[in-house]
Design a protein around this motif. Structure first.
Motif, PDB file in Angstrom:
ATOM      1  N   TRP A 180       0.814  -1.223   0.000  1.00 31.29           N
ATOM      2  CA  TRP A 180       0.000   0.000   0.000  1.00 31.29           C
ATOM      3  C   TRP A 180       0.845   1.268   0.000  1.00 31.29           C
ATOM      4  O   TRP A 180       0.341   2.352  -0.227  1.00 31.29           O
ATOM      5  N   HIS A 181       2.142   1.147   0.209  1.00 35.05           N
ATOM      6  CA  HIS A 181       3.012   2.318   0.150  1.00 35.05           C
ATOM      7  C   HIS A 181       3.249   2.804  -1.281  1.00 35.05           C
ATOM      8  O   HIS A 181       3.803   3.885  -1.481  1.00 35.05           O
ATOM      9  N   ASP A 182       2.840   2.033  -2.263  1.00 32.76           N
ATOM     10  CA  ASP A 182       3.051   2.439  -3.655  1.00 32.76           C
ATOM     11  C   ASP A 182       2.132   3.582  -4.060  1.00 32.76           C
ATOM     12  O   ASP A 182       2.373   4.253  -5.061  1.00 32.76           O
ATOM     13  N   ARG A 183       1.071   3.792  -3.305  1.00 34.22           N
ATOM     14  CA  ARG A 183       0.136   4.889  -3.575  1.00 34.22           C
ATOM     15  C   ARG A 183       0.014   5.767  -2.326  1.00 34.22           C
ATOM     16  O   ARG A 183       0.188   5.274  -1.209  1.00 34.22           O
ATOM     17  N   PRO A 184      -0.303   7.055  -2.480  1.00 37.09           N
ATOM     18  CA  PRO A 184      -0.502   7.893  -1.300  1.00 37.09           C
ATOM     19  C   PRO A 184      -1.598   7.335  -0.400  1.00 37.09           C
ATOM     20  O   PRO A 184      -2.594   6.769  -0.868  1.00 37.09           O
ATOM     21  N   GLY A 185      -1.405   7.486   0.906  1.00 40.00           N
ATOM     22  CA  GLY A 185      -2.391   7.025   1.868  1.00 40.00           C
ATOM     23  C   GLY A 185      -3.172   8.187   2.453  1.00 40.00           C
ATOM     24  O   GLY A 185      -2.748   9.347   2.385  1.00 40.00           O
ATOM     25  N   LEU A 186      -4.324   7.870   3.027  1.00 38.42           N
ATOM     26  CA  LEU A 186      -5.135   8.871   3.716  1.00 38.42           C
ATOM     27  C   LEU A 186      -4.851   8.758   5.204  1.00 38.42           C
ATOM     28  O   LEU A 186      -5.016   7.687   5.806  1.00 38.42           O
ATOM     29  N   THR A 223     -16.969   4.040   1.709  1.00 39.18           N
ATOM     30  CA  THR A 223     -16.690   5.035   0.660  1.00 39.18           C
ATOM     31  C   THR A 223     -15.198   5.332   0.563  1.00 39.18           C
ATOM     32  O   THR A 223     -14.615   5.321  -0.526  1.00 39.18           O
ATOM     33  N   LEU A 224     -14.557   5.598   1.694  1.00 39.38           N
ATOM     34  CA  LEU A 224     -13.149   5.993   1.680  1.00 39.38           C
ATOM     35  C   LEU A 224     -12.253   4.898   1.115  1.00 39.38           C
ATOM     36  O   LEU A 224     -11.272   5.182   0.421  1.00 39.38           O
ATOM     37  N   LEU A 225     -12.564   3.656   1.404  1.00 44.18           N
ATOM     38  CA  LEU A 225     -11.713   2.557   0.964  1.00 44.18           C
ATOM     39  C   LEU A 225     -11.766   2.323  -0.537  1.00 44.18           C
ATOM     40  O   LEU A 225     -10.915   1.608  -1.084  1.00 44.18           O
ATOM     41  N   GLU A 226     -12.718   2.915  -1.218  1.00 44.59           N
ATOM     42  CA  GLU A 226     -12.853   2.717  -2.656  1.00 44.59           C
ATOM     43  C   GLU A 226     -12.364   3.912  -3.470  1.00 44.59           C
ATOM     44  O   GLU A 226     -12.509   3.933  -4.688  1.00 44.59           O
ATOM     45  N   LEU A 227     -11.754   4.910  -2.816  1.00 41.64           N
ATOM     46  CA  LEU A 227     -11.375   6.136  -3.524  1.00 41.64           C
ATOM     47  C   LEU A 227     -10.071   6.013  -4.299  1.00 41.64           C
ATOM     48  O   LEU A 227      -9.797   6.833  -5.171  1.00 41.64           O
ATOM     49  N   GLY A 228      -9.237   5.036  -3.965  1.00 41.53           N
ATOM     50  CA  GLY A 228      -7.984   4.864  -4.686  1.00 41.53           C
ATOM     51  C   GLY A 228      -6.738   5.130  -3.873  1.00 41.53           C
ATOM     52  O   GLY A 228      -5.628   5.070  -4.414  1.00 41.53           O
ATOM     53  N   PHE A 229      -6.875   5.433  -2.597  1.00 40.52           N
ATOM     54  CA  PHE A 229      -5.696   5.587  -1.744  1.00 40.52           C
ATOM     55  C   PHE A 229      -5.036   4.224  -1.513  1.00 40.52           C
ATOM     56  O   PHE A 229      -5.697   3.191  -1.536  1.00 40.52           O
ATOM     57  N   SER A 243      -8.316  -0.014  -0.764  1.00 44.26           N
ATOM     58  CA  SER A 243      -7.253   0.459   0.122  1.00 44.26           C
ATOM     59  C   SER A 243      -7.009  -0.507   1.272  1.00 44.26           C
ATOM     60  O   SER A 243      -7.923  -1.176   1.749  1.00 44.26           O
ATOM     61  N   ALA A 244      -5.756  -0.550   1.720  1.00 42.34           N
ATOM     62  CA  ALA A 244      -5.437  -1.250   2.957  1.00 42.34           C
ATOM     63  C   ALA A 244      -6.061  -0.493   4.129  1.00 42.34           C
ATOM     64  O   ALA A 244      -6.254   0.724   4.072  1.00 42.34           O
ATOM     65  N   ILE A 245      -6.369  -1.221   5.180  1.00 42.34           N
ATOM     66  CA  ILE A 245      -6.996  -0.636   6.365  1.00 42.34           C
ATOM     67  C   ILE A 245      -5.947  -0.424   7.446  1.00 42.34           C
ATOM     68  O   ILE A 245      -5.269  -1.370   7.866  1.00 42.34           O
ATOM     69  N   GLY A 246      -5.810   0.811   7.884  1.00 43.73           N
ATOM     70  CA  GLY A 246      -4.965   1.134   9.023  1.00 43.73           C
ATOM     71  C   GLY A 246      -5.817   1.638  10.168  1.00 43.73           C
ATOM     72  O   GLY A 246      -6.891   2.212   9.950  1.00 43.73           O
ATOM     73  N   ILE A 247      -5.370   1.430  11.373  1.00 46.51           N
ATOM     74  CA  ILE A 247      -6.061   1.940  12.560  1.00 46.51           C
ATOM     75  C   ILE A 247      -5.048   2.665  13.423  1.00 46.51           C
ATOM     76  O   ILE A 247      -4.019   2.095  13.811  1.00 46.51           O
ATOM     77  N   VAL A 295      -9.013  -7.414  11.336  1.00 48.16           N
ATOM     78  CA  VAL A 295      -9.652  -6.505  10.370  1.00 48.16           C
ATOM     79  C   VAL A 295      -8.694  -5.473   9.793  1.00 48.16           C
ATOM     80  O   VAL A 295      -8.982  -4.876   8.756  1.00 48.16           O
ATOM     81  N   ALA A 296      -7.562  -5.218  10.444  1.00 49.98           N
ATOM     82  CA  ALA A 296      -6.643  -4.169  10.001  1.00 49.98           C
ATOM     83  C   ALA A 296      -5.435  -4.768   9.285  1.00 49.98           C
ATOM     84  O   ALA A 296      -4.996  -5.875   9.593  1.00 49.98           O
ATOM     85  N   ASP A 297      -4.901  -4.012   8.338  1.00 46.75           N
ATOM     86  CA  ASP A 297      -3.642  -4.393   7.690  1.00 46.75           C
ATOM     87  C   ASP A 297      -2.447  -3.828   8.446  1.00 46.75           C
ATOM     88  O   ASP A 297      -1.354  -4.382   8.377  1.00 46.75           O
ATOM     89  N   TYR A 298      -2.657  -2.705   9.137  1.00 50.08           N
ATOM     90  CA  TYR A 298      -1.599  -2.182   9.997  1.00 50.08           C
ATOM     91  C   TYR A 298      -2.218  -1.402  11.147  1.00 50.08           C
ATOM     92  O   TYR A 298      -3.353  -0.904  11.059  1.00 50.08           O
ATOM     93  N   LEU A 299      -1.467  -1.318  12.228  1.00 50.02           N
ATOM     94  CA  LEU A 299      -1.811  -0.466  13.367  1.00 50.02           C
ATOM     95  C   LEU A 299      -0.749   0.610  13.490  1.00 50.02           C
ATOM     96  O   LEU A 299       0.445   0.323  13.375  1.00 50.02           O
ATOM     97  N   SER A 300      -1.197   1.834  13.736  1.00 47.34           N
ATOM     98  CA  SER A 300      -0.278   2.954  13.913  1.00 47.34           C
ATOM     99  C   SER A 300      -0.436   3.475  15.337  1.00 47.34           C
ATOM    100  O   SER A 300      -1.497   4.007  15.699  1.00 47.34           O
TER     101      SER A 300
END
Length: 246
Positions: free
Chosen positions: A8-14, A27-33, A69-73, A100-105
């Motif tokens: 997911w680092h290949d594209r800008p993240g939100l 909605t947000l997960l389908e925008l292309g981030f 998009s990948a899911i971060g929390i 449910v998450a791909d990464y935790l921050s």
């Protein structure tokens, strides 16, 4: 040894802060981030920004496609909790969210959490980060771990917790650059210095003042593996993605 490559680092993240509780997730997960980070939340049932409602909404989403998009929390600390509550809350977040998450921050960049950056808390944070990496290995599904820190300005030393996270085995450092961009050259120089110091360590993610393709290029040239946007999305919505690519 090289920094981990996360697809997911290949594209800008939100960045976190746009959707705290997951109400806009579909909605947000389908925008292309490349990724969408939800939160920050706290792994405490009585916290006003509790992790549980977010997890319930994310778990109810339909299966994601490869383009979603990948899911971060983003994980913080419940308001009013003592510093000593942080290890348990962060470990609880890992155990609750891995499915449910791909990464935790783990977020230390918020103003309310910045006192935790003081040197007297570094030993506790070092133990906590090592425990997170150790517990992550026991989970049925791999999840990436990130630590979110302010990059600081020219009067500050480079964040010592970056080295702590690297030694613990954390996958990413999300570094908050000062905004507005008038300070950009100084911030990019600090980012480059940190990238050099941590060569082969965690992937660096730059957030703050990323508004166009030149900002993305500058951050990557300074050593960032990825970027996230926040204010650009607030101002322009999904159209900001076009501005971030040439």
């Amino acid at each position: 040894m090289t920094a981990p490559h996360l697809p997911w680092h290949d594209r800008p993240g939100l960045a976190g802060g746009i959707d705290t509780d997951g109400r806009q997730a579909a909605t947000l997960l389908e925008l292309g981030f490349g990724s969408v980070e939800f939160g920050s939340v706290a792994a405490h049932p009585r916290a006003p920004n509790s992790l549980a409602p977010l997890l319930a909404r994310l778990a109810a989403l339909p299966p994601r496609s490869a383009e979603t998009s990948a899911i971060g929390i983003g994980v913080g600390l419940s308001p009013g909790a003592p510093v000593t509550a942080l290890p348990a809350q962060w470990l609880n977040a890992l155990h609750d969210a891995w499915s449910v998450a791909d990464y935790l921050s783990f977020n230390l960049s918020a103003r309310a959490r910045r006192p935790l950056l003081a040197p007297e808390h570094h030993p506790m944070l070092a133990v906590t980060l090592r425990a997170l990496v150790r517990e992550r290995k026991r989970l049925p599904r791999h999840i990436a771990l990130a630590l979110k820190l302010p990059l600081g300005d020219r009067h500050d030393p480079l964040p010592a917790l970056a080295d702590t996270a690297a030694h613990a085995g954390i996958d990413c450092l999300t570094l908050v650059l000062a905004d507005p961009p008038a300070q950009r050259s100084e911030q990019l120089a600090r980012l480059a210095d940190l990238a050099h110091r941590l060569a082969g360590g965690p992937a660096l993610v730059a957030v703050g003042g990323i508004r166009n393709a030149r900002d993305v290029d500058d951050a990557r040239e300074a050593g960032a593996s990825a970027v996230q946007v926040h204010r650009a999305f607030i101002h322009r919505g999904p159209a900001c993605l076009k501005d971030l690519s040439r």
